[in-house]
Design a protein around this motif. Structure first.
Motif, PDB file in Angstrom:
ATOM      1  N   ALA A 440     -12.410   5.777   2.744  1.00 13.54           N
ATOM      2  CA  ALA A 440     -10.972   5.915   2.540  1.00 13.54           C
ATOM      3  C   ALA A 440     -10.639   7.405   2.476  1.00 13.54           C
ATOM      4  O   ALA A 440     -11.490   8.232   2.117  1.00 13.54           O
ATOM      5  CB  ALA A 440     -10.529   5.220   1.264  1.00 13.54           C
ATOM      6  N   SER A 475     -14.773  -4.177   1.285  1.00 19.75           N
ATOM      7  CA  SER A 475     -13.652  -3.829   2.160  1.00 19.75           C
ATOM      8  C   SER A 475     -13.071  -5.086   2.787  1.00 19.75           C
ATOM      9  O   SER A 475     -13.735  -6.116   2.899  1.00 19.75           O
ATOM     10  CB  SER A 475     -14.116  -2.866   3.262  1.00 19.75           C
ATOM     11  OG  SER A 475     -15.047  -3.508   4.121  1.00 19.75           O
ATOM     12  N   ALA A 478      -7.951  -4.144   6.135  1.00 20.71           N
ATOM     13  CA  ALA A 478      -7.024  -3.021   5.956  1.00 20.71           C
ATOM     14  C   ALA A 478      -7.345  -2.161   4.737  1.00 20.71           C
ATOM     15  O   ALA A 478      -6.925  -1.004   4.686  1.00 20.71           O
ATOM     16  CB  ALA A 478      -5.589  -3.538   5.849  1.00 20.71           C
ATOM     17  N   ASP A 479      -8.064  -2.692   3.739  1.00 20.05           N
ATOM     18  CA  ASP A 479      -8.220  -1.999   2.463  1.00 20.05           C
ATOM     19  C   ASP A 479      -9.681  -1.704   2.154  1.00 20.05           C
ATOM     20  O   ASP A 479     -10.597  -2.428   2.565  1.00 20.05           O
ATOM     21  CB  ASP A 479      -7.632  -2.848   1.326  1.00 20.05           C
ATOM     22  CG  ASP A 479      -6.131  -3.074   1.500  1.00 20.05           C
ATOM     23  OD1 ASP A 479      -5.467  -2.162   2.002  1.00 20.05           O
ATOM     24  OD2 ASP A 479      -5.646  -4.174   1.156  1.00 20.05           O
ATOM     25  N   GLY A 526      -1.394   6.331  -2.056  1.00 19.73           N
ATOM     26  CA  GLY A 526      -0.881   5.229  -1.248  1.00 19.73           C
ATOM     27  C   GLY A 526      -1.566   3.919  -1.533  1.00 19.73           C
ATOM     28  O   GLY A 526      -1.480   2.974  -0.739  1.00 19.73           O
ATOM     29  N   GLY A 527      -2.236   3.827  -2.687  1.00 23.23           N
ATOM     30  CA  GLY A 527      -2.917   2.592  -3.067  1.00 23.23           C
ATOM     31  C   GLY A 527      -2.349   2.037  -4.361  1.00 23.23           C
ATOM     32  O   GLY A 527      -1.199   2.295  -4.726  1.00 23.23           O
ATOM     33  N   LEU A 545      -7.359   1.006  -1.880  1.00 25.47           N
ATOM     34  CA  LEU A 545      -6.946   2.148  -1.063  1.00 25.47           C
ATOM     35  C   LEU A 545      -6.912   1.733   0.418  1.00 25.47           C
ATOM     36  O   LEU A 545      -7.704   0.874   0.838  1.00 25.47           O
ATOM     37  CB  LEU A 545      -7.928   3.310  -1.228  1.00 25.47           C
ATOM     38  CG  LEU A 545      -7.966   3.986  -2.605  1.00 25.47           C
ATOM     39  CD1 LEU A 545      -9.195   4.869  -2.698  1.00 25.47           C
ATOM     40  CD2 LEU A 545      -6.701   4.804  -2.822  1.00 25.47           C
ATOM     41  N   PRO A 546      -6.024   2.338   1.222  1.00 25.06           N
ATOM     42  CA  PRO A 546      -6.045   2.064   2.666  1.00 25.06           C
ATOM     43  C   PRO A 546      -7.343   2.572   3.284  1.00 25.06           C
ATOM     44  O   PRO A 546      -7.794   3.677   2.974  1.00 25.06           O
ATOM     45  CB  PRO A 546      -4.829   2.830   3.204  1.00 25.06           C
ATOM     46  CG  PRO A 546      -3.960   3.094   2.005  1.00 25.06           C
ATOM     47  CD  PRO A 546      -4.899   3.224   0.843  1.00 25.06           C
ATOM     48  N   ARG A 547      -7.951   1.775   4.145  1.00 26.90           N
ATOM     49  CA  ARG A 547      -9.188   2.189   4.812  1.00 26.90           C
ATOM     50  C   ARG A 547      -8.893   3.303   5.804  1.00 26.90           C
ATOM     51  O   ARG A 547      -7.840   3.341   6.448  1.00 26.90           O
ATOM     52  CB  ARG A 547      -9.816   1.019   5.558  1.00 26.90           C
ATOM     53  CG  ARG A 547     -10.439  -0.029   4.648  1.00 26.90           C
ATOM     54  CD  ARG A 547     -11.294  -0.991   5.439  1.00 26.90           C
ATOM     55  NE  ARG A 547     -12.436  -0.328   6.031  1.00 26.90           N
ATOM     56  CZ  ARG A 547     -13.379  -0.954   6.737  1.00 26.90           C
ATOM     57  NH1 ARG A 547     -13.275  -2.253   6.956  1.00 26.90           N
ATOM     58  NH2 ARG A 547     -14.386  -0.303   7.235  1.00 26.90           N
TER      59      ARG A 547
END
Length: 549
Positions: A440, A475, A478-479, A526-527, A545-547
Motif C-alpha cells: 500500500a 488483501s 481493492a484493499d 485514504g483508508g 488501506l487502498p492497495r
C-alpha cells in the motif's frame, strides 16, 4: 445508456414502428392484387389463344366445305369418273389448296389411297392412314392430327387442324381432307395476340416458338388432343418489379424517416437533457465538496423549477454547512478545552497541596522541612511531567504532519513491529499470519506508530488474564488490510460509538488520544480504522488501506 441516447432511439422507434406495422400488410395486399391481375391476364390471354385456334379451325372447315361444294371440285369429280388418271394429277391438290388458303390438302379415293397431296406431292399413289383416319370422325369440326410435310431440313411431322368431306359423283366417291398447319406462323400470331412466349409442342418436343417472357414465369398449357400442345409462358417480371419498387420506396422512406427521427431526437434530447446533465454535474460537484455550485442552464417547466430549487438548495446548503462547521468547531474546541482543563486540573491539586504543606512547614519552622521538601518536590515534578505529556500529546494531535506516501510492504512492516515484542509479557502469545506482497502507499513511520499503539493496547487489555494476540496481513481485490486481534475482554457496546473520539478513554491515566490519532492517520491515508470483535471475546482493529497499483 445515457438519457440522450434513449430519447434519440425512442424517436427513431416512433418513426419506424408505424412503417413496420404498415409495410407487411401493404406488401401482402400488393402481392394479392398483382397476383389477381396476372391471373386475369392469363385467363384473358388463354381465352384469346383458344378463340384464335377456334377461328383457324372454323376457317379451315369453311375452306374445305367451300372447296367440296365448288364447281371446280364437281368438274374434277366428273372427269375423274371418266378419265381418273388424266383428271387428277400430282399438282391438282396443291392448286386447290392455295386457292382456298389451306396449308394441308389431300384427295383420297374410296380405299384411302392418295390421289393428290398439296402439302406433300410425293405421297401420290401411297396410303396416308393417319390423315385418312379423319374421314372416320363423326365431328364436323376440324381435329388435330400430325401430318408429314417436307421442310428445308427434310420430312417432319407437324400438328394440323384438319377436317374431311366426301365428294360424290354418281357411283364415284372421293375424299377431300384439308386444314391448316400449326407451325411457326401460328406461334408468332398467338405470341402477338397474347403478348406471351408461345411454344408448340409435339409431346415434349418443341416444334415452333415465338415471343419472349422474362423470368420469373408462369406456364399455361392448351392441349390439342394427342397431336400437340400450345404452351403459353407468362412473365411475372413486371409484378416482381412493382413489388420491389414498393419495397425500395418503403425502405427509402424508412431510412429517411429513421435518419430524420434520429437527428430530431438528438436535437430534442439535447435540448431536454441539457438541464438534467447540468444538474447531474452540479450534484457531482456538491458531492465533491463544492457546496456553492450553481446551475446556469436555461430551462422551463418542471425542469426549470428543479434547476431553481437546486440552486436555492446549494445556496442554503453552503450557508447551513458553514454554520454547522462553525458550530462543530466551537463544540470541538469546547470539548477539547473541557478535556484539557480536566486533565490539567488533576495534577494541579497534588501540586497545590504539596506547595501548601511546604509553605506551612516553613512558617512553622518544622524540623522535618528538608525531608518534606524533598518528598513534595518529587510529587510536584511527577505531576509536572504528567502535564508536559498531556500538552505534548495534545500538540501532536493538533499539528499532525501530512503523510509522506511511498510503497510499503505491510507484511514486512508488521514483521518489524512484532520484532519489538519478541519477548511478550508472561501469559501472552503472539501469533502472526502475514501474507506476502501486500503493498500500500503509506507513510511508514505513521503506520508503525499506529501498529505499535494497537499492539500495546492489546497487551494491556490482556495484562491481567493473558491470552493470544493475532496479527494478520491480508488483501482483497481493492484493499490491503492489517488486523490486530486480542482475546481480552473486548470493547463494551456502550463505548464502541465513542472509541475513536479524542480524550475518550476507559483506562486510568490514559489521555484518550491514541486511537483518535490512529484513526486520523488512516483517514489521511485514504483508508479507515475499523473496530470488530464481540464484547467479552476480545477486540479486533482493522487497518484498511487502498492497495498500491
Amino acid at each position: 445508456m445515457r438519457l440522450r441516447t434513449r430519447l434519440a432511439l425512442a424517436f427513431a422507434l416512433l418513426a419506424l414502428v408505424p412503417l413496420a406495422v404498415v409495410v407487411p400488410p401493404t406488401l401482402t395486399r400488393l402481392r394479392d392484387t398483382l397476383s389477381r391481375e396476372l391471373d386475369a391476364r392469363m385467363e384473358a390471354a388463354t381465352a384469346s389463344a383458344q378463340e384464335s385456334l377456334e377461328r383457324s379451325s372454323a376457317t379451315a372447315r369453311r375452306a374445305v366445305e367451300e372447296l367440296v361444294d365448288s364447281t371446280s371440285m364437281e368438274d374434277l369429280a366428273r372427269e375423274a369418273r371418266d378419265r381418273p388418271t388424266r383428271a387428277i394429277q400430282a399438282g391438282t391438290a396443291e392448286a386447290l389448296m392455295k386457292s382456298r388458303g389451306l396449308s394441308v390438302l389431300a384427295l383420297f379415293d374410296r380405299e384411302g389411297r392418295v390421289l393428290s397431296s398439296g402439302h406433300l406431292p410425293a405421297r401420290r399413289g401411297d396410303p396416308d392412314p393417319a390423315l385418312f383416319a379423319v374421314t372416320q370422325q363423326k365431328s364436323p369440326r376440324p381435329v388435330p392430327v400430325r401430318v408429314e410435310v417436307r421442310t428445308a431440313s427434310g420430312l417432319r411431322q407437324l400438328p394440323a387442324l384438319v377436317t374431311a368431306r366426301p365428294v360424290d359423283f354418281g357411283d364415284l366417291r372421293l375424299w377431300a381432307v384439308g386444314g391448316v398447319l400449326l407451325d411457326e406462323s401460328l406461334a408468332q400470331h398467338l405470341a402477338r395476340l397474347t403478348q406471351t412466349q408461345v411454344t408448340l409442342l409435339a409431346g415434349d418436343t418443341p416444334l415452333a416458338s415465338a415471343g419472349t417472357a422474362e423470368p420469373p414465369t408462369v406456364t399455361k398449357a392448351l392441349p390439342l388432343g394427342e397431336a400437340a400442345t400450345v404452351r403459353l409462358v407468362f412473365s411475372r417480371a413486371a409484378a416482381r418489379e412493382a413489388e420491389q419498387g414498393v419495397m425500395r420506396a418503403f425502405l427509402l422512406l424508412a431510412a429517411l424517416g429513421g435518419t430524420f427521427a434520429v437527428l430530431l431526437g438528438l436535437l430534442v434530447s439535447r435540448w431536454m437533457t441539457r438541464p438534467v446533465e447540468a444538474l447531474t454535474e452540479g450534484a457531482r460537484r456538491v458531492a465533491e465538496g463544492a457546496l456553492e455550485s450553481q446551475v446556469t442552464v436555461e430551462a422551463s417547466g418542471e425542469v426549470g423549477e428543479l434547476v431553481r430549487t437546486f440552486n436555492r438548495m446549494t445556496s442554503e446548503l453552503k450557508a447551513t454547512t458553514e454554520r454547522l462547521m462553525a458550530s462543530e468547531r466551537i463544540a470541538a474546541w469546547q470539548e477539547v478545552a473541557r478535556r484539557l482543563a480536566h486533565e490539567i486540573k488533576n495534577p494541579l491539586t497534588p501540586i497545590r497541596m504539596s506547595l501548601e504543606t511546604l509553605q506551612a512547614a516553613q512558617e512553622a519552622k518544622h524540623p522535618r522541612f528538608p525531608d518534606m521538601f524533598k518528598e513534595s518536590a518529587g510529587v510536584v515534578l511527577e505531576e509536572v511531567d504528567r502535564l508536559r505529556r498531556i500538552v505534548d500529546e495534545f500538540s501532536h494531535f493538533a499539528r499532525m504532519p501530512k503523510p509522506q506516501l511511498a510503497p510499503v510492504d505491510l507484511g514486512e512492516l508488521a514483521q518489524s513491529v512484532l520484532a519489538l515484542y519478541a519477548t511478550p509479557p508472561a501469559g501472552i502469545q503472539i501469533l502472526p499470519t502475514l501474507q506476502t506482497g501486500v503493498v500500500a502507499r503509506a507513510d511508514r513511520d505513521q503506520l508503525t506508530q499506529v501498529l505499535v499503539n494497537l499492539v500495546k493496547n492489546a497487551e494491556e487489555a490482556m495484562a491481567s488474564t493473558g491470552g493470544t494476540l493475532r496479527v494478520r496481513v491480508r488483501s482483497t481485490e481493492a484493499d490491503a488490510i492489517v488486523e490486530v486481534e486480542d482475546s481480552g475482554p473486548g470493547i463494551p457496546l456502550e463505548h464502541r460509538a465513542r472509541i475513536f473520539e479524542p480524550y475518550f478513554t476507559t483506562k486510568d491515566g490514559g489521555t484518550g488520544l491514541g486511537l483518535a490519532i490512529a484513526s486520523r492517520i488512516l483517514q489521511e491515508h485514504g483508508g479507515k480504522l475499523e473496530l470488530g470483535g464481540e464484547p467479552g471475546h476480545g477486540a479486533r482493529f482493522s487497518l484498511v488501506l487502498p492497495r498500491a497499483a
